[in-house]
Motif scaffolding. Structure first.
Motif, short mmCIF file in Angstrom:
data_model
loop_
_atom_site.label_atom_id
_atom_site.label_comp_id
_atom_site.label_asym_id
_atom_site.label_seq_id
_atom_site.Cartn_x
_atom_site.Cartn_y
_atom_site.Cartn_z
N PRO A 26 25.79 5.82 25.12
CA PRO A 26 25.77 5.44 26.53
C PRO A 26 24.39 5.65 27.14
O PRO A 26 23.71 6.64 26.84
CB PRO A 26 26.81 6.38 27.16
CG PRO A 26 27.76 6.68 26.04
CD PRO A 26 26.91 6.74 24.81
N ILE A 27 23.97 4.72 27.98
CA ILE A 27 22.63 4.77 28.55
C ILE A 27 22.35 6.10 29.24
O ILE A 27 21.29 6.72 29.02
CB ILE A 27 22.43 3.60 29.54
CG1 ILE A 27 22.32 2.27 28.78
CG2 ILE A 27 21.16 3.81 30.37
CD1 ILE A 27 22.17 1.06 29.66
N GLU A 28 23.28 6.55 30.07
CA GLU A 28 23.05 7.78 30.83
C GLU A 28 22.86 8.98 29.90
O GLU A 28 22.02 9.85 30.17
CB GLU A 28 24.22 8.05 31.79
CG GLU A 28 24.39 7.00 32.87
CD GLU A 28 25.07 5.72 32.36
OE1 GLU A 28 25.57 5.72 31.20
OE2 GLU A 28 25.10 4.73 33.10
N LEU A 29 23.61 9.03 28.82
CA LEU A 29 23.47 10.14 27.87
C LEU A 29 22.12 10.07 27.17
O LEU A 29 21.44 11.09 27.01
CB LEU A 29 24.61 10.12 26.85
CG LEU A 29 24.52 11.17 25.73
CD1 LEU A 29 24.42 12.57 26.31
CD2 LEU A 29 25.73 11.05 24.80
N HIS A 30 21.72 8.86 26.76
CA HIS A 30 20.44 8.76 26.07
C HIS A 30 19.29 9.08 27.03
O HIS A 30 18.27 9.64 26.61
CB HIS A 30 20.26 7.38 25.45
CG HIS A 30 19.24 7.38 24.33
ND1 HIS A 30 19.36 8.16 23.21
CD2 HIS A 30 18.05 6.71 24.19
CE1 HIS A 30 18.31 7.97 22.42
NE2 HIS A 30 17.51 7.10 23.00
#
Length: 245
Positions: free
Chosen positions: A116-120
């Motif tokens: 997920p973008i936010e996690l990366h």
């Protein structure tokens, strides 16, 4: 010159990727100012699957060994070997103490999905602050999923952007225009030459697993040649990865 200074859009440096001390020492002896590691090569040397988070200790050991060569070293740490930003921060801190110049952090996962973008974004942030060049890799082209430009823009707090699988000069130029960060692309023997990648605005061109696979192909070709058989082509990434499952 430091590692960051090597990244010049339109005048990219070639980053060869090593898999053990011998390959790194040979490349260093031939004048390459910086050397990367290849996760496929490191994984295969130890009989473990690539991109599965299985070679954290081996990656650190290799980084420590080749950092003694007197060249700048950037380390492929897959996805950071964890989804926990604190653990990734600790890993990068360890590598910084060893003396590495940079790390690659990918958002691709072994199951073919993207982190997920936010996690990366949090993983990238965790990797920063240790004095190493954080190259944010997105596997949208590699895995044929997700929006490349969305990911490139989302990772704008990294130090560089890496989009393996992106080889069309027009597409490279589009990515270059979408970010102020230096863009890293993967060299492909069947793709554009280095000069064309430079024209598209690339700042860094990596060989990835190519040198390792070429070495395996040469070894097999030599062995088959002793038996009077023709040499095979360089094995594809998928061929080597399939042997490690």
């Amino acid at each position: 010159m430091n590692f960051r200074d090597l990244h010049r859009p339109g005048d990219p440096f070639l980053l060869p990727n090593a898999w053990d001390y011998g390959s790194a020492a040979l490349l260093a002896a031939h004048g390459f100012p910086a050397i990367g590691t290849t996760s496929l090569g490191v994984s295969a040397v130890h009989g473990k699957p690539d991109a599965a988070g299985a070679t954290r200790a081996e990656t650190i050991e290799l980084a420590e060994t080749i950092s003694r060569l007197g060249v700048m070293v950037t380390v492929d740490i897959e996805g950071g070997f964890s989804d926990d930003p604190e653990e990734v921060s600790g890993l990068v801190a360890t590598l910084a103490e060893i003396g590495v110049a940079g790390v690659n952090l990918e958002d691709g996962r072994p199951d073919g999905t993207l982190r997920p973008i936010e996690l990366h974004q949090r993983i990238i942030e965790a990797a920063k602050g240790h004095g190493v060049f954080v190259n944010a890799r997105t596997d949208t082209c590699w895995l044929k999923t997700g929006d490349t430009l969305e990911r490139v823009r989302a990772y704008g707090h990294a130090d560089g952007i890496f989009v393996p699988g992106l080889s069309d000069p027009a597409a490279i130029a589009e990515v270059v225009a979408a970010t102020p960060l230096p863009v890293n692309v993967l060299y492909r023997p069947d793709g554009p030459p280095l000069a064309r990648l430079a024209e598209a605005g690339a700042a860094r061109v990596s060989t990835g697993s190519l040198l390792y696979r070429a070495a395996l192909g040469a070894a097999l070709g030599t062995a088959l040649g002793v038996r009077g058989e023709p040499a095979p082509p360089v094995p594809a990434y998928q061929e080597i990865a399939a042997m490690l499952r």
